[in-house]
Scaffold this motif. Structure first.
Motif, mmCIF file in Angstrom:
data_model
loop_
_atom_site.group_PDB
_atom_site.id
_atom_site.type_symbol
_atom_site.label_atom_id
_atom_site.label_comp_id
_atom_site.label_asym_id
_atom_site.label_seq_id
_atom_site.Cartn_x
_atom_site.Cartn_y
_atom_site.Cartn_z
ATOM 1 N N GLN A 173 37.470 53.098 34.160
ATOM 2 C CA GLN A 173 38.051 51.952 34.848
ATOM 3 C C GLN A 173 39.443 52.277 35.356
ATOM 4 O OE1 GLN A 173 38.238 48.230 32.784
ATOM 5 N NE2 GLN A 173 36.039 48.115 32.390
ATOM 6 N N LEU A 177 40.696 52.195 39.224
ATOM 7 C CA LEU A 177 41.782 51.294 39.624
ATOM 8 C C LEU A 177 42.927 52.067 40.264
ATOM 9 C CD1 LEU A 177 41.851 48.819 36.603
ATOM 10 C CD2 LEU A 177 41.008 48.375 38.918
ATOM 11 N N SER A 195 36.780 39.239 39.616
ATOM 12 C CA SER A 195 36.712 39.753 38.247
ATOM 13 C C SER A 195 36.949 38.637 37.239
ATOM 14 C CB SER A 195 37.760 40.859 38.046
ATOM 15 O OG SER A 195 37.702 41.384 36.730
ATOM 16 N N ASP A 197 38.149 39.860 34.336
ATOM 17 C CA ASP A 197 39.054 40.653 33.503
ATOM 18 C C ASP A 197 40.488 40.475 33.991
ATOM 19 O OD1 ASP A 197 40.529 42.664 32.229
ATOM 20 O OD2 ASP A 197 38.779 43.976 32.085
ATOM 21 N N VAL A 200 42.606 43.670 34.595
ATOM 22 C CA VAL A 200 42.316 44.307 35.883
ATOM 23 C C VAL A 200 43.010 43.555 37.011
ATOM 24 C CG1 VAL A 200 40.475 44.743 37.560
ATOM 25 C CG2 VAL A 200 40.143 45.334 35.157
#
Length: 263
Positions: A173, A177, A195, A197, A200
């Motif tokens: 991840q 990113l 998302s 998350d 994130v």
């Protein structure tokens, strides 16, 4: 934008603006309307009401011709959560990216297309070995890099990333990113990052929209919203992230209180 399925209003009067080269996050729990919103932007769902414009051009109605469909695809591309489902398992990576160039850059000759394919794959950290491989021979992170390269081949103004790192290991991840941050800086493409998350969202976006039951409950600069949320639902999302002193029972109580009719 509005979208209704039967008696269920999946998206209800959702509105936002994404600046050229900007990065906007759409957050919320499952069923909040995030993915339906994204699918309307790329013509996978048709809004029941409202408008969608990119630099003044309306997108809410269905395209009437192949030329119009291609022109709209060049405006907005989408990267899905599971790249394996969006990649043809029978087609090698380089041919997958080349296909997009043949559609959206027909004036390029074969040699120039091959050079552009190599450039795009290099940009996302893939080399000659991966270029000749079938998707099943690649890791999840590599497949997601292919999906990003394929989307960039259309030279879009907006790249929608729908839970694009949710299925990846944490270390992968972080790599994806960081790649997205670099691509945005180099290409000037705007991101719409869908998302659940918040970590994130904090890392990748400048602005954020919080959806609950298909409606916007809060929006603003990402840093401001996450540091000082104004809506109880946004606070619930933030409080639900496990950390020191985290109390799941208290979170459950807050969720019940928020779901009450007068909440």
């Amino acid at each position: 934008m509005c979208r209704t399925f039967g008696d269920h209003k999946a998206v209800d009067d959702v509105a936002f603006t994404l600046a050229p080269g900007g990065s906007l996050g759409i957050v919320g729990e499952s069923g909040s309307g995030k993915t339906t919103t994204a699918r309307m932007l790329v013509d996978l769902e048709t809004p029941d009401a409202g408008s969608i414009t990119v630099r003044g051009r309306e997108r809410a109605r269905r395209p009437r011709s192949r030329t119009e469909r291609l022109a709209r695809a060049r405006e907005i591309q989408m990267v899905f959560q599971d790249p394996y489902l969006s990649l043809d398992p029978r087609v090698a990576v380089r041919d997958c990216v080349d296909e997009v160039l043949r559609l959206h850059a027909p004036d390029l000759g074969k040699q120039r297309r091959a050079a552009r394919v190599a450039e795009l794959l290099d940009q996302v950290g893939l080399g000659t070995r991966e270029a000749g491989a079938l998707p099943r021979r690649l890791s999840g992170g590599q497949r997601q890099r292919v999906a990003i390269a394929r989307a960039l081949a259309a030279s879009p103004q907006v790249l929608i990333l729908d839970e694009a790192v949710a299925a990846l290991d944490v270390s992968i991840q972080a790599q994806i990113l960081d790649l997205l941050v670099r691509v945005r800086r180099e290409e000037g493409v705007a991101y719409l990052f869908v998302s659940h998350d918040l970590a994130v969202i904090r890392h990748i976006t400048d602005d954020v929209v919080v959806l609950r039951s298909g409606r916007v409950v809060e929006s603003g600069r990402t840093a401001d919203v996450l540091a000082a949320p104004q809506h109880p639902y946004t606070r619930l999302l933030i409080d639900s992230v496990p950390r020191a002193g985290w109390d799941p029972e208290r979170i459950a109580e807050n969720r019940k209180a928020l779901a009450a009719p007068d909440a």
